[in-house]
Design a protein around this motif. Structure first.
Motif, short mmCIF file in Angstrom:
data_model
loop_
_atom_site.label_atom_id
_atom_site.label_comp_id
_atom_site.label_asym_id
_atom_site.label_seq_id
_atom_site.Cartn_x
_atom_site.Cartn_y
_atom_site.Cartn_z
N ASP A 67 0.84 -1.19 0.00
CA ASP A 67 0.00 0.00 0.00
C ASP A 67 0.87 1.24 0.00
O ASP A 67 1.91 1.30 0.68
CB ASP A 67 -0.90 0.05 1.24
CG ASP A 67 -2.00 -0.99 1.21
OD1 ASP A 67 -2.34 -1.47 0.12
OD2 ASP A 67 -2.52 -1.31 2.29
N HIS A 69 0.30 5.40 0.64
CA HIS A 69 -0.66 6.37 1.14
C HIS A 69 -0.33 7.75 0.58
O HIS A 69 0.80 8.22 0.73
CB HIS A 69 -0.63 6.41 2.68
CG HIS A 69 -1.05 5.11 3.28
ND1 HIS A 69 -2.35 4.87 3.68
CD2 HIS A 69 -0.36 3.97 3.52
CE1 HIS A 69 -2.43 3.63 4.16
NE2 HIS A 69 -1.24 3.07 4.06
N TRP A 71 -1.13 11.71 0.73
CA TRP A 71 -1.66 12.72 1.64
C TRP A 71 -1.57 14.08 0.98
O TRP A 71 -0.54 14.43 0.40
CB TRP A 71 -0.87 12.74 2.95
CG TRP A 71 -0.97 11.47 3.72
CD1 TRP A 71 -0.09 10.43 3.71
CD2 TRP A 71 -2.02 11.10 4.61
NE1 TRP A 71 -0.53 9.43 4.53
CE2 TRP A 71 -1.72 9.82 5.11
CE3 TRP A 71 -3.19 11.72 5.03
CZ2 TRP A 71 -2.52 9.15 6.01
CZ3 TRP A 71 -4.00 11.05 5.94
CH2 TRP A 71 -3.67 9.79 6.42
N ARG A 113 -8.29 3.73 -3.20
CA ARG A 113 -9.40 4.20 -2.36
C ARG A 113 -9.14 5.65 -1.96
O ARG A 113 -8.01 6.01 -1.64
CB ARG A 113 -9.51 3.35 -1.09
CG ARG A 113 -9.96 1.95 -1.39
CD ARG A 113 -10.09 1.10 -0.14
NE ARG A 113 -10.68 1.80 0.98
CZ ARG A 113 -10.28 1.64 2.24
NH1 ARG A 113 -9.31 0.83 2.55
NH2 ARG A 113 -10.87 2.32 3.20
N HIS A 124 -6.87 11.81 1.53
CA HIS A 124 -6.01 10.64 1.68
C HIS A 124 -6.44 9.65 0.60
O HIS A 124 -7.62 9.45 0.37
CB HIS A 124 -6.23 10.08 3.09
CG HIS A 124 -5.46 8.84 3.40
ND1 HIS A 124 -5.82 8.04 4.46
CD2 HIS A 124 -4.39 8.25 2.85
CE1 HIS A 124 -4.98 7.02 4.55
NE2 HIS A 124 -4.11 7.13 3.57
N VAL A 126 -5.38 5.58 -0.77
CA VAL A 126 -4.60 4.36 -0.56
C VAL A 126 -4.49 3.68 -1.92
O VAL A 126 -5.50 3.27 -2.49
CB VAL A 126 -5.24 3.42 0.47
CG1 VAL A 126 -4.38 2.18 0.67
CG2 VAL A 126 -5.46 4.15 1.80
N ALA A 128 -3.15 0.54 -3.78
CA ALA A 128 -2.72 -0.84 -3.53
C ALA A 128 -2.04 -1.40 -4.78
O ALA A 128 -2.64 -1.43 -5.86
CB ALA A 128 -3.92 -1.71 -3.15
#
Length: 137
Positions: A67, A69, A71, A113, A124, A126, A128
């Motif tokens: 994953d 992330h 931001w 997501r 945010h 995510v 994958a």
């Protein structure tokens, strides 16, 4: 070297060398670090999982999930979506693990997501990633 570290290194190398990603997130903010709050904007290479493919007695084929992330301090999710889109485009080609003792047979963005942070100021995403990694040698 492990398949997870080889993949993480290849991911970061691809992202920092892709102009579309670098124009949205500085290379110094594409990292593997647990920091709160995350730099703005940033791509944090995070959690992962490895699963033995179980197709050979040599046990040299592993599916690695990782994953990332995204931001971005913003009232909407538009910036995080733009960064995630640039990541998806950057990762359309198979990752190069040359010199790591591993070969990437396939890699792709499996899902993305989009979330709103409870602080009300941060978006945010995510991203994958899935890769099929074979140990060579």
């Amino acid at each position: 070297m492990t398949p997870e570290i080889a993949l993480q290194t290849a991911l970061r190398t691809r992202l920092v060398s892709t102009a579309a990603v670098a124009s949205l997130v500085p290379a110094a903010a594409i990292l593997d670090r647990n920091e709160q709050p995350a730099p703005d904007p940033s791509i944090i290479i995070g959690e992962g999982q490895s699963v033995d493919e179980g197709n050979a007695i040599a046990r040299d084929l592993v599916r690695v999930y990782m994953d990332m992330h995204v931001w971005k301090r913003e009232p909407s999710t538009a910036g995080a979506k733009a960064i995630a889109g640039a990541i998806r485009t950057a990762l359309k080609l198979r990752l190069d693990l040359t010199g790591t003792g591993f070969h990437c047979s396939d890699s792709r963005v499996r899902s993305i997501r989009f979330l709103r942070d409870p602080d009300g100021e941060t978006s945010h995403a995510v991203v994958a990633v899935e890769a099929l990694v074979e140990e060579i040698g």
